[in-house]
Design an enzyme around this catalytic site. Structure first.
Site, PDB file in Angstrom:
ATOM      1  N   CYS A   1      28.033 -11.605  17.594  1.00 46.27           N
ATOM      2  CA  CYS A   1      27.178 -10.361  17.606  1.00 46.27           C
ATOM      3  C   CYS A   1      27.920  -9.031  16.884  1.00 46.27           C
ATOM      4  O   CYS A   1      27.364  -8.187  16.416  1.00 46.27           O
ATOM      5  CB  CYS A   1      26.879 -10.256  18.972  1.00 46.27           C
ATOM      6  SG  CYS A   1      25.830 -11.457  19.868  1.00 46.27           S
TER       7      CYS A   1
ATOM      8  N   CYS B   1      30.138 -11.423  23.098  1.00 40.47           N
ATOM      9  CA  CYS B   1      29.570 -12.507  21.912  1.00 40.47           C
ATOM     10  C   CYS B   1      30.258 -11.781  20.634  1.00 40.47           C
ATOM     11  O   CYS B   1      29.987 -10.806  20.044  1.00 40.47           O
ATOM     12  CB  CYS B   1      28.183 -12.363  21.843  1.00 40.47           C
ATOM     13  SG  CYS B   1      27.532 -12.959  20.243  1.00 40.47           S
TER      14      CYS B   1
END
Lengths: 107, 308
Positions: free
Chosen positions: A35, A32
């Site tokens: 993230c 991700c």
């Protein structure tokens, strides 16, 4: 110097639900992109709030049951726990100042 | 007494590939440069697992790796960055005042690269279930819909790319498109039609998103017959277009019908000394390579504007 602690399912109860201080849980995954933008901000907060708030990272690939339990369906998601209860959920990247305000409310 | 604003040669608004490329050029040209970004540096491309069409990376490169490298490169030449939201621009003769949530900055030239964000449909349930079944990024959220049925709303490149990404996870993908043909490029259409997990509902719009803790159903309507029906889905991925981030620029710069900044081939806007680059520019093709190119063009022309 305090750093966010990576935990697995088995440790969640003790590290988050039984914690004496508020806990910010960073739900993330290695694939991700956003993230990876959130991670350094959470690291800075962990230093700023050393001793007052604890910081925990949960990899949703390794701990899917925790993610499901707290309805995490989008990452990055940050959930602030106080006395074992989720008190605030932040979905997506937010600047540090905004996260600080949320932590101040939880303290 | 109000603090006087800090002066820069150039203020760049937005930290995606256009802004970072502009920053590489302006700081390398020894112009004092500040880049202001409201969220995370990198822009929308940080959501892309792999960028396959940026020249020089034959094996593809992660969106975040590409933009982090751009940031390091710009930093090497002295680009300053600040996390703040820009709230307005004031034009005071030669100088422009960029107003932000962390104070005002004065610049000889401004390069606006604020990009765009996913358009929202504005239907009931959309805001309520965002992050709980409603998503604007399949790469980010697809894995939460393993073995579950999902819908993708839209018919352009973004929608079909999302649908194809979701085939890795979802049990079934229904693409809901309001027209009777896709706008996505041929190569994407071919991939989608060949994919047994993808079904397309033509001439159909979504009227409502329903659920309890998270999404469990959507209400759809065929626009030709008026027939309404319900579809059981756990996720709804929205890909109905993009909205340029130009709300604070209305009345200051010329914008086109969708709110994108009108700019010349030199990236000049309707105000001398203000340049635009990347997805925020009218008729942008929304590609990293184009954003980077726009950023370089804007930077070189901003330098010419400053040095006369």
């Amino acid at each position: 110097m305090s750093k966010p602690v990576e935990i697995e399912e088995a440790a969640f109860n003790e590290a988050v639900l039984q914690a004496k201080t508020p806990v910010l849980v960073d739900f993330w995954a290695p694939w991700c992109g956003p993230c990876r933008m959130v991670a350094p901000v959470v690291e800075e907060l962990a230093e700023d709030y050393d001793g007052r708030v604890s910081f925990v990272k949960v990899n949703v690939d390794d701990s899917p049951r925790i993610a499901t339990q707290y309805d995490v369906m989008s990452i990055p998601t940050l959930i602030v726990f106080k006395d074992g209860q989720p008190v605030d959920t932040i979905i997506g990247f937010r600047p540090k100042d905004e996260l600080k305000k949320i932590l101040e409310t939880a303290l | 007494m109000a603090k006087s604003p800090k002066n820069y040669d150039i203020v760049i608004i937005g930290g995606g590939p256009a802004g970072l490329s502009a920053g590489i050029y302006t700081s390398r040209a020894r112009l004092s440069s500040l880049l202001v970004e409201k969220a995370a540096l990198g822009g929308q491309i940080i959501n892309a697992r792999s960028v396959e069409n940026y020249p020089g990376f034959a094996e593809g490169i992660g969106g975040i790796d590409l933009t982090q490298s751009m940031h390091r490169q710009a930093g090497k030449f002295g680009l300053e960055t600040l996390t703040a939201e820009v709230t307005g621009i004031e034009i005071n003769g030669e100088r422009k005042l960029v107003k932000t949530s962390k104070g005002d900055f004065s610049a000889k030239a401004v390069i606006i690269t604020g990009g765009s964000e996913r358009q929202k449909l504005g239907i009931p349930g959309e805001a309520e279930f965002t992050g709980r079944g409603v998503s604007y990024c399949a790469t980010c959220d697809g894995a939460f819909f393993r073995d579950k049925p999902v819908a993708v709303v839209g018919g352009g490149n973004a929608a079909i790319t999302e649908a194809l990404e979701l085939t890795k996870f979802a049990s079934k993908i229904t693409v809901i498109h309001r027209r009777d043909e896709l706008r996505a490029t041929r190569i994407l259409q071919e991939k989608a039609f060949a994919e047994p997990g993808i079904e397309i509902l033509w001439d159909t719009v979504v009227d409502e998103i329903l659920g309890e803790n998270s999404v469990n159903q959507i209400k759809v309507r065929n626009v030709k017959t008026g027939q309404e029906s319900f579809l059981d889905v756990s996720g709804v991925f929205m890909a109905v277009g993009f909205k340029p981030n130009t709300d604070y620029l209305r009345g200051i710069l010329a914008l086109d019908a969708i709110g994108a900044i009108v700019a010349t081939g030199r990236m000049e806007t309707s105000v001398p000394g203000i340049f635009a680059a990347g997805d925020i520019r009218s008729n942008s093709i929304r590609q990293v390579i184009a954003a980077a190119g726009d950023g370089a063009i804007a930077a070189v022309n901003a330098e010419k504007y400053i040095t006369g």
